[in-house]
Design a protein around this motif. Structure first.
Motif, PDB file in Angstrom:
ATOM      1  N   MET A   1      60.756  84.374  27.077  1.00 46.19           N
ATOM      2  CA  MET A   1      60.556  82.988  26.679  1.00 46.19           C
ATOM      3  C   MET A   1      60.406  82.863  25.174  1.00 46.19           C
ATOM      4  N   SER A   2      59.879  83.877  24.525  1.00 44.11           N
ATOM      5  CA  SER A   2      59.661  83.784  23.085  1.00 44.11           C
ATOM      6  C   SER A   2      60.974  83.629  22.320  1.00 44.11           C
ATOM      7  N   LYS A   3      62.114  84.025  22.930  1.00 42.95           N
ATOM      8  CA  LYS A   3      63.409  83.895  22.278  1.00 42.95           C
ATOM      9  C   LYS A   3      63.930  82.465  22.324  1.00 42.95           C
ATOM     10  N   LEU A   4      63.386  81.640  23.182  1.00 36.90           N
ATOM     11  CA  LEU A   4      63.785  80.248  23.290  1.00 36.90           C
ATOM     12  C   LEU A   4      63.065  79.452  22.210  1.00 36.90           C
ATOM     13  N   ASN A   5      63.834  78.884  21.273  1.00 34.99           N
ATOM     14  CA  ASN A   5      63.162  78.119  20.227  1.00 34.99           C
ATOM     15  C   ASN A   5      62.915  76.688  20.696  1.00 34.99           C
ATOM     16  N   ASP A   6      62.165  75.948  19.924  1.00 41.07           N
ATOM     17  CA  ASP A   6      61.757  74.602  20.314  1.00 41.07           C
ATOM     18  C   ASP A   6      62.946  73.666  20.505  1.00 41.07           C
ATOM     19  N   GLU A   7      63.955  73.766  19.631  1.00 48.65           N
ATOM     20  CA  GLU A   7      65.121  72.893  19.750  1.00 48.65           C
ATOM     21  C   GLU A   7      65.864  73.139  21.062  1.00 48.65           C
ATOM     22  N   GLU A   8      66.010  74.414  21.438  1.00 47.53           N
ATOM     23  CA  GLU A   8      66.684  74.740  22.697  1.00 47.53           C
ATOM     24  C   GLU A   8      65.888  74.237  23.889  1.00 47.53           C
ATOM     25  N   LEU A   9      64.563  74.364  23.829  1.00 43.40           N
ATOM     26  CA  LEU A   9      63.719  73.870  24.912  1.00 43.40           C
ATOM     27  C   LEU A   9      63.853  72.354  25.033  1.00 43.40           C
ATOM     28  N   LEU A  10      63.854  71.642  23.913  1.00 43.28           N
ATOM     29  CA  LEU A  10      64.017  70.190  23.952  1.00 43.28           C
ATOM     30  C   LEU A  10      65.364  69.800  24.554  1.00 43.28           C
ATOM     31  N   LYS A  11      66.417  70.524  24.208  1.00 45.97           N
ATOM     32  CA  LYS A  11      67.743  70.232  24.773  1.00 45.97           C
ATOM     33  C   LYS A  11      67.762  70.488  26.274  1.00 45.97           C
ATOM     34  N   CYS A  12      67.070  71.538  26.730  1.00 42.36           N
ATOM     35  CA  CYS A  12      66.981  71.804  28.168  1.00 42.36           C
ATOM     36  C   CYS A  12      66.245  70.663  28.879  1.00 42.36           C
ATOM     37  N   ILE A  13      65.155  70.210  28.295  1.00 43.29           N
ATOM     38  CA  ILE A  13      64.385  69.119  28.884  1.00 43.29           C
ATOM     39  C   ILE A  13      65.226  67.846  28.909  1.00 43.29           C
ATOM     40  N   LYS A  14      65.974  67.614  27.831  1.00 44.33           N
ATOM     41  CA  LYS A  14      66.813  66.417  27.750  1.00 44.33           C
ATOM     42  C   LYS A  14      67.891  66.431  28.834  1.00 44.33           C
ATOM     43  N   SER A  15      68.317  67.612  29.265  1.00 44.52           N
ATOM     44  CA  SER A  15      69.367  67.706  30.276  1.00 44.52           C
ATOM     45  C   SER A  15      68.846  67.511  31.702  1.00 44.52           C
ATOM     46  N   CYS A  16      67.548  67.307  31.868  1.00 42.79           N
ATOM     47  CA  CYS A  16      66.992  67.055  33.200  1.00 42.79           C
ATOM     48  C   CYS A  16      67.610  65.795  33.787  1.00 42.79           C
ATOM     49  N   GLU A  17      67.692  65.760  35.105  1.00 47.60           N
ATOM     50  CA  GLU A  17      68.301  64.616  35.785  1.00 47.60           C
ATOM     51  C   GLU A  17      67.538  63.321  35.560  1.00 47.60           C
ATOM     52  N   SER A  18      66.231  63.381  35.549  1.00 53.11           N
ATOM     53  CA  SER A  18      65.437  62.174  35.349  1.00 53.11           C
ATOM     54  C   SER A  18      64.900  62.124  33.918  1.00 53.11           C
ATOM     55  N   GLU A  19      64.497  60.950  33.508  1.00 52.20           N
ATOM     56  CA  GLU A  19      63.968  60.781  32.157  1.00 52.20           C
ATOM     57  C   GLU A  19      62.579  61.397  32.018  1.00 52.20           C
ATOM     58  N   PHE A  20      61.807  61.399  33.106  1.00 51.91           N
ATOM     59  CA  PHE A  20      60.466  61.958  33.123  1.00 51.91           C
ATOM     60  C   PHE A  20      60.470  63.230  33.954  1.00 51.91           C
ATOM     61  N   SER A  21      59.838  64.286  33.445  1.00 55.69           N
ATOM     62  CA  SER A  21      59.829  65.577  34.141  1.00 55.69           C
ATOM     63  C   SER A  21      58.426  66.174  34.131  1.00 55.69           C
ATOM     64  N   THR A  22      58.079  66.800  35.227  1.00 55.85           N
ATOM     65  CA  THR A  22      56.819  67.530  35.278  1.00 55.85           C
ATOM     66  C   THR A  22      57.039  68.912  34.679  1.00 55.85           C
ATOM     67  N   LEU A  23      55.966  69.617  34.416  1.00 53.72           N
ATOM     68  CA  LEU A  23      56.056  70.986  33.929  1.00 53.72           C
ATOM     69  C   LEU A  23      56.808  71.849  34.952  1.00 53.72           C
ATOM     70  N   ALA A  24      56.580  71.605  36.232  1.00 52.95           N
ATOM     71  CA  ALA A  24      57.255  72.374  37.280  1.00 52.95           C
ATOM     72  C   ALA A  24      58.767  72.116  37.263  1.00 52.95           C
ATOM     73  N   GLU A  25      59.177  70.873  37.041  1.00 53.36           N
ATOM     74  CA  GLU A  25      60.606  70.565  36.991  1.00 53.36           C
ATOM     75  C   GLU A  25      61.272  71.219  35.782  1.00 53.36           C
ATOM     76  N   ILE A  26      60.576  71.227  34.657  1.00 57.21           N
ATOM     77  CA  ILE A  26      61.098  71.884  33.457  1.00 57.21           C
ATOM     78  C   ILE A  26      61.217  73.388  33.700  1.00 57.21           C
ATOM     79  N   HIS A  27      60.198  73.965  34.334  1.00 59.13           N
ATOM     80  CA  HIS A  27      60.202  75.398  34.648  1.00 59.13           C
ATOM     81  C   HIS A  27      61.375  75.734  35.566  1.00 59.13           C
ATOM     82  N   LYS A  28      61.597  74.907  36.575  1.00 60.78           N
ATOM     83  CA  LYS A  28      62.705  75.109  37.508  1.00 60.78           C
ATOM     84  C   LYS A  28      64.046  75.060  36.770  1.00 60.78           C
ATOM     85  N   LEU A  29      64.209  74.106  35.868  1.00 60.81           N
ATOM     86  CA  LEU A  29      65.443  73.981  35.098  1.00 60.81           C
ATOM     87  C   LEU A  29      65.685  75.219  34.236  1.00 60.81           C
TER      88      LEU A  29
END
Length: 80
Positions: A1-29
């Motif tokens: 996980m330390s190799k994932l920078n903040d910008e990449e994490l934000l892009k992953c979160i942005k790609s979630c199906e819904s606009e709002f995501s729980t920590l579990a949904e982000i983890h699953k993605l």
């Protein structure tokens, strides 16, 4: 996980199906994208992004925190 920078994490979160995501949904993605991390590692990445204003937090009536993107840089750090 330390190799994932903040910008990449934000892009992953942005790609979630819904606009709002729980920590579990982000983890699953992340796991679906072959990015393995522990829940605590993810929490340690999410909290500063929320504190710094990149993520918003909307608590639900049952106490679950839903995160949403406030700002996601659209550039890669290598092009700056």
């Amino acid at each position: 996980m330390s190799k994932l920078n903040d910008e990449e994490l934000l892009k992953c979160i942005k790609s979630c199906e819904s606009e709002f995501s729980t920590l579990a949904e982000i983890h699953k993605l992340l796991i679906q994208n072959q990015i393995l991390c522990s829940i605590e590692e993810l929490r340690q990445k999410i909290i500063p992004l929320h504190r710094d204003g990149y993520l918003g937090n909307e608590p639900t009536g049952d106490g679950v925190n839903m995160y949403y993107i406030i700002f996601c840089p659209e550039y890669t750090t290598s092009s700056v």
